[in-house]
Design a protein around this motif. Structure first.
Motif, mmCIF file in Angstrom:
data_model
loop_
_atom_site.group_PDB
_atom_site.id
_atom_site.type_symbol
_atom_site.label_atom_id
_atom_site.label_comp_id
_atom_site.label_asym_id
_atom_site.label_seq_id
_atom_site.Cartn_x
_atom_site.Cartn_y
_atom_site.Cartn_z
ATOM 1 N N LEU A 68 -57.495 76.921 39.891
ATOM 2 C CA LEU A 68 -57.346 75.436 40.459
ATOM 3 C C LEU A 68 -58.396 74.263 38.865
ATOM 4 C CD1 LEU A 68 -59.057 75.149 43.850
ATOM 5 C CD2 LEU A 68 -56.136 75.326 42.532
ATOM 6 N N ASP A 69 -58.302 74.708 37.644
ATOM 7 C CA ASP A 69 -59.451 74.598 36.443
ATOM 8 C C ASP A 69 -57.979 74.998 35.491
ATOM 9 O OD1 ASP A 69 -61.522 74.616 37.996
ATOM 10 O OD2 ASP A 69 -62.169 76.452 37.272
ATOM 11 N N GLY A 70 -56.955 74.736 36.323
ATOM 12 C CA GLY A 70 -55.179 74.959 35.300
ATOM 13 C C GLY A 70 -55.026 72.791 35.265
ATOM 14 N N PRO A 71 -54.575 73.161 34.076
ATOM 15 C CA PRO A 71 -54.509 71.740 33.528
ATOM 16 C C PRO A 71 -53.327 70.951 34.939
ATOM 17 C CG PRO A 71 -52.335 73.144 32.094
ATOM 18 C CD PRO A 71 -54.130 73.701 33.128
ATOM 19 N N PHE A 72 -52.975 71.403 35.487
ATOM 20 C CA PHE A 72 -52.245 71.152 37.051
ATOM 21 C C PHE A 72 -53.319 70.927 37.961
ATOM 22 C CE2 PHE A 72 -48.464 71.470 34.592
ATOM 23 C CZ PHE A 72 -47.870 70.661 34.839
ATOM 24 N N ALA A 73 -54.891 71.650 37.990
ATOM 25 C CA ALA A 73 -55.334 71.930 38.728
ATOM 26 C C ALA A 73 -55.195 71.422 40.610
ATOM 27 C CB ALA A 73 -56.259 69.708 38.409
ATOM 28 N N GLY A 74 -54.192 72.177 40.978
ATOM 29 C CA GLY A 74 -53.447 72.521 41.996
ATOM 30 C C GLY A 74 -52.601 71.846 42.558
ATOM 31 N N LEU A 75 -51.433 70.982 41.846
ATOM 32 C CA LEU A 75 -51.081 69.804 42.426
ATOM 33 C C LEU A 75 -49.883 70.853 42.949
ATOM 34 C CD1 LEU A 75 -49.466 67.343 41.285
ATOM 35 C CD2 LEU A 75 -48.043 68.533 39.957
ATOM 36 N N PRO A 76 -49.567 70.807 43.933
ATOM 37 C CA PRO A 76 -48.491 70.911 45.170
ATOM 38 C C PRO A 76 -46.773 71.093 44.309
ATOM 39 C CG PRO A 76 -49.680 69.672 45.736
ATOM 40 C CD PRO A 76 -49.774 68.860 44.482
ATOM 41 N N PHE A 77 -46.420 72.308 44.403
ATOM 42 C CA PHE A 77 -44.928 72.763 43.530
ATOM 43 C C PHE A 77 -44.455 73.431 44.339
ATOM 44 C CE2 PHE A 77 -43.047 74.848 40.025
ATOM 45 C CZ PHE A 77 -42.309 73.895 39.186
ATOM 46 N N LEU A 78 -42.839 73.181 44.669
ATOM 47 C CA LEU A 78 -42.212 74.061 45.188
ATOM 48 C C LEU A 78 -41.341 74.626 44.513
ATOM 49 C CD1 LEU A 78 -40.971 71.014 47.633
ATOM 50 C CD2 LEU A 78 -41.961 73.296 48.594
ATOM 51 N N MET A 79 -40.511 75.959 45.007
ATOM 52 C CA MET A 79 -40.290 77.321 43.693
ATOM 53 C C MET A 79 -38.550 76.781 44.857
ATOM 54 S SD MET A 79 -41.925 78.543 41.157
ATOM 55 C CE MET A 79 -41.411 79.512 41.075
ATOM 56 N N LYS A 80 -37.619 76.927 43.808
ATOM 57 C CA LYS A 80 -36.137 76.780 44.252
ATOM 58 C C LYS A 80 -36.176 78.243 44.623
ATOM 59 C CE LYS A 80 -31.643 77.624 42.110
ATOM 60 N NZ LYS A 80 -30.779 76.720 40.471
ATOM 61 N N ASP A 81 -35.697 78.807 45.123
ATOM 62 C CA ASP A 81 -35.438 79.414 46.086
ATOM 63 C C ASP A 81 -34.819 81.289 44.922
ATOM 64 O OD1 ASP A 81 -36.185 82.305 47.597
ATOM 65 O OD2 ASP A 81 -34.541 81.129 49.844
ATOM 66 N N LEU A 82 -34.886 81.076 43.709
ATOM 67 C CA LEU A 82 -34.101 81.887 42.791
ATOM 68 C C LEU A 82 -34.534 81.856 41.440
ATOM 69 C CD1 LEU A 82 -30.415 82.635 42.629
ATOM 70 C CD2 LEU A 82 -29.978 80.926 41.347
ATOM 71 N N GLY A 83 -34.342 82.802 40.866
ATOM 72 C CA GLY A 83 -34.815 83.206 39.490
ATOM 73 C C GLY A 83 -36.587 83.908 39.594
ATOM 74 N N PRO A 84 -37.336 83.507 38.930
ATOM 75 C CA PRO A 84 -38.702 83.970 38.918
ATOM 76 C C PRO A 84 -39.365 84.092 40.962
ATOM 77 C CG PRO A 84 -38.665 81.425 37.880
ATOM 78 C CD PRO A 84 -37.578 81.734 39.122
ATOM 79 N N THR A 85 -39.838 85.572 40.682
ATOM 80 C CA THR A 85 -40.242 86.007 41.659
ATOM 81 C C THR A 85 -41.615 85.429 42.517
ATOM 82 O OG1 THR A 85 -40.214 88.253 41.608
ATOM 83 C CG2 THR A 85 -38.395 87.662 42.587
ATOM 84 N N LEU A 86 -41.722 85.492 43.523
ATOM 85 C CA LEU A 86 -43.869 85.519 43.845
ATOM 86 C C LEU A 86 -44.159 86.544 45.086
ATOM 87 C CD1 LEU A 86 -42.809 82.515 43.953
ATOM 88 C CD2 LEU A 86 -43.935 81.406 44.819
ATOM 89 N N LYS A 87 -44.928 86.952 45.233
ATOM 90 C CA LYS A 87 -45.543 88.347 45.328
ATOM 91 C C LYS A 87 -45.393 88.728 47.010
ATOM 92 C CE LYS A 87 -48.620 92.744 45.256
ATOM 93 N NZ LYS A 87 -49.782 92.685 44.762
ATOM 94 N N GLY A 88 -45.044 89.208 47.472
ATOM 95 C CA GLY A 88 -45.050 88.993 48.980
ATOM 96 C C GLY A 88 -44.082 87.817 49.267
ATOM 97 N N ARG A 89 -43.884 86.878 48.993
ATOM 98 C CA ARG A 89 -42.694 86.307 49.488
ATOM 99 C C ARG A 89 -40.974 86.164 49.595
ATOM 100 N NH1 ARG A 89 -47.235 83.423 51.764
ATOM 101 N NH2 ARG A 89 -48.327 81.788 49.610
ATOM 102 N N LEU A 90 -40.637 86.046 50.545
ATOM 103 C CA LEU A 90 -39.208 85.840 50.743
ATOM 104 C C LEU A 90 -38.513 85.105 49.119
ATOM 105 C CD1 LEU A 90 -38.634 85.285 54.662
ATOM 106 C CD2 LEU A 90 -38.626 87.396 53.657
ATOM 107 N N GLN A 91 -37.769 85.823 48.943
ATOM 108 C CA GLN A 91 -36.641 84.794 48.139
ATOM 109 C C GLN A 91 -35.255 85.441 48.197
ATOM 110 O OE1 GLN A 91 -35.812 85.961 43.840
ATOM 111 N NE2 GLN A 91 -36.613 84.629 43.436
ATOM 112 N N GLU A 92 -34.593 84.343 49.300
ATOM 113 C CA GLU A 92 -33.776 84.374 50.033
ATOM 114 C C GLU A 92 -31.759 84.143 49.669
ATOM 115 O OE1 GLU A 92 -34.635 85.532 54.492
ATOM 116 O OE2 GLU A 92 -34.956 83.264 53.699
ATOM 117 N N MET A 93 -32.190 83.420 48.170
ATOM 118 C CA MET A 93 -31.123 83.160 47.153
ATOM 119 C C MET A 93 -29.729 82.048 47.986
ATOM 120 S SD MET A 93 -30.851 86.359 44.648
ATOM 121 C CE MET A 93 -32.218 87.518 44.957
ATOM 122 N N GLY A 94 -30.331 81.561 48.845
ATOM 123 C CA GLY A 94 -29.027 80.931 49.701
ATOM 124 C C GLY A 94 -28.268 81.146 49.848
ATOM 125 N N SER A 95 -27.890 82.637 50.715
ATOM 126 C CA SER A 95 -27.389 83.881 50.843
ATOM 127 C C SER A 95 -27.863 84.593 51.938
ATOM 128 C CB SER A 95 -26.982 84.624 50.262
ATOM 129 O OG SER A 95 -26.152 86.001 50.319
#
Length: 491
Positions: A68-95
């Motif tokens: 939260l001290d980074g340049p984006f200070a906690g800015l909400p951001f959505l991830m495309k469900d493809l590519g970089p993974t998020l530990k413990g999160r689903l990634q279903e790639m539209g399939s």
């Protein structure tokens, strides 16, 4: 839900502005997350652009390690469900085949995003495995264009493009293997930069050499948000195959200055693929506008065999995606793609591409080389190539000829049909050169039409400088100052 800002105020802020307010103590990261979640709830029902909101990341922006001290200070951001993974999160790639697929670790770029202060609050729609032009499969979801929900967002960064255009978040993650950042940016009225090779890491799953054509990036509504994202998230992971490069100064500083007078080449026909007369006229109009800013503009085109280049690009996609699908099958102990879980064109891609030989790939690489050299020679004389993002009008939802649910039995014919609309974006991926889509034009029906600027390798900063010069000249009124019908500010 009580939110800290009016919707008009929320929509007027870009990501940098919101982060600045948090840094000053005027807002908290938690308040931003709550407002973004409320915005998604407001606009997503008619769009079907967000697969999932992570309620824990909304309730506590530091829950997954966002700095939260980074340049984006906690800015909400959505991830495309493809590519970089998020530990413990689903990634279903539209399939349907990947339903329930849960990541065991963050990828390198995910960690960079968190360190930059981005709060990864959810995931957005994409066509199956990111292959086709729209997230448009009724068995999974149908993502719609916020300007007119009868039309598609194109893709493959479909949901990210729609949510940014609708004002739900100012910036979202996207990927681009042949135009998948720039095409939906162009169709939805956003800014979409495909960076050069050697900017964003694909570690640990791929490298810029093994990934070959795919890059990471974002959709945004302001040039400075894109510049800030690249500044904060670029850089190599340990053990990269190739050197990564850095600009002489941060892009956020570079874009404050106009570029020198540029030589800009207009082009609306690449080989047999040609834009409609209206789209060509919109490109010409953009050229006249750039002449008004003091640049030299004329018609010119790299000297190369476009048919050969597109054939090589098609070989690349078919063989790459066949390997991706084979790996997914092997992980589940399967030898054949299940026809009820994987879309027909992706099965045909697997069937055609799984036996691609080293000699086939070597011939493909030879064409990549000659094509890249031709673009390189062109950029010795010209600074920018300007094209439309698409050659044809935006398809309506359900136009199956562009979709992987198509019943076309000939996968080469299916790709050839894609190129008829999307010819102007993929060769930048083939060559590893930067390109940006800017919301400067409109189709005859009023939907946005992106104008693409392409530059030589590592001239990403020049593209952002030109984009920022244009943004100042139009008083930040992209899309002629219009907003989509589905938008956070709409009643």
């Amino acid at each position: 839900m009580n939110v800290p800002m009016s919707w008009d105020e929320w929509a007027q802020h870009d990501g940098v502005a919101l982060a600045t307010r948090v840094a000053k103590g005027e807002l908290t990261a938690k308040e931003l997350a709550a407002q973004a979640a409320a915005a998604i709830a407001k606009v997503d029902p008619p769009l079907s652009a967000v697969v999932e909101v992570f309620e824990d990341a909304v309730a506590d922006p530091a829950t997954d390690g966002a700095n939260l001290d980074g340049p984006f200070a906690g800015l909400p951001f959505l991830m495309k469900d493809l590519g970089p993974t998020l530990k413990g999160r689903l990634q279903e790639m539209g399939s349907l085949f990947m339903r329930g697929n849960r990541a065991t670790a963050d990828t390198f770029l995910t960690r960079k995003m968190r360190a930059a202060g981005l709060n990864l609050i959810g995931r957005t729609t994409t066509p199956e495995f990111g292959v086709c032009s729209s997230a448009d499969n009724p068995a999974v979801y149908v993502t719609r264009n916020p300007w007119n929900t009868d039309y598609t967002t194109c893709g493959s960064s479909a949901g990210s493009a729609a949510t940014v255009a609708a004002g739900a978040v100012p910036i979202a993650h996207a990927t681009d293997g042949g135009g998948s950042i720039r095409i939906p940016a162009g169709v939805n009225g956003n800014i979409g930069l495909k960076v050069s090779r050697g900017v964003f890491s694909l570690s640990p799953l791929l490298s810029d050499l093994s990934g070959l054509v795919s890059i990471q990036g974002c959709q945004s509504r302001t040039v400075r948000d894109t510049a800030a994202f690249v500044d904060a998230c670029r850089g190599p992971a340990p053990g990269e195959f190739m050197p990564f490069w850095s600009p002489p100064e941060p892009y956020t500083r570079m874009i404050a200055r106009d570029p020198a007078r540029l030589k800009i080449a207009l082009s609306y026909q690449w080989g047999e693929y040609r834009a409609t007369p209206h789209i060509a006229a919109e490109l010409q109009k953009a050229g006249r506008f750039l002449e008004g800013l003091g640049h030299h503009v004329d018609y010119a085109l790299p000297d190369l065999d476009y048919g050969e280049a597109f054939a090589a690009q098609t070989t690349c996609y078919i063989s790459n995606f066949a390997v991706v699908i084979s790996n997914m099958l092997a992980a589940r102990g399967l030898e054949q793609p299940p026809e009820d879980l994987i879309e027909p064109i992706n099965i045909r891609i697997w069937e055609r591409g799984r036996h691609t030989s080293y000699a086939d790939r070597a011939r493909m690489q030879a064409v990549f080389n000659t094509t890249s050299r031709s673009f390189g020679a062109f950029f010795e004389d010209w600074d920018i190539i300007l094209t439309p993002i698409t050659a044809l009008p935006t398809p309506k939802v359900g136009t199956t000829e562009y979709l992987t649910i198509s019943d076309n039995p000939d996968v080469l014919d299916w790709f050839g049909n894609l190129w008829r609309n999307f010819a102007f974006t993929p060769l930048a991926n083939l060559c590893g050169i930067p390109a940006i889509s800017l919301p400067l034009a409109a189709h005859e029906n009023g939907l946005p039409l992106g104008i693409q600027a392409i530059a030589k390798q590592a001239n990403d900063g020049l593209l952002l400088q030109l984009a920022a010069q244009i943004e100042r000249a139009i008083d930040s009124k992209w899309n002629a100052g219009q907003t989509p019908g589905v938008h956070v500010t709409a009643e």
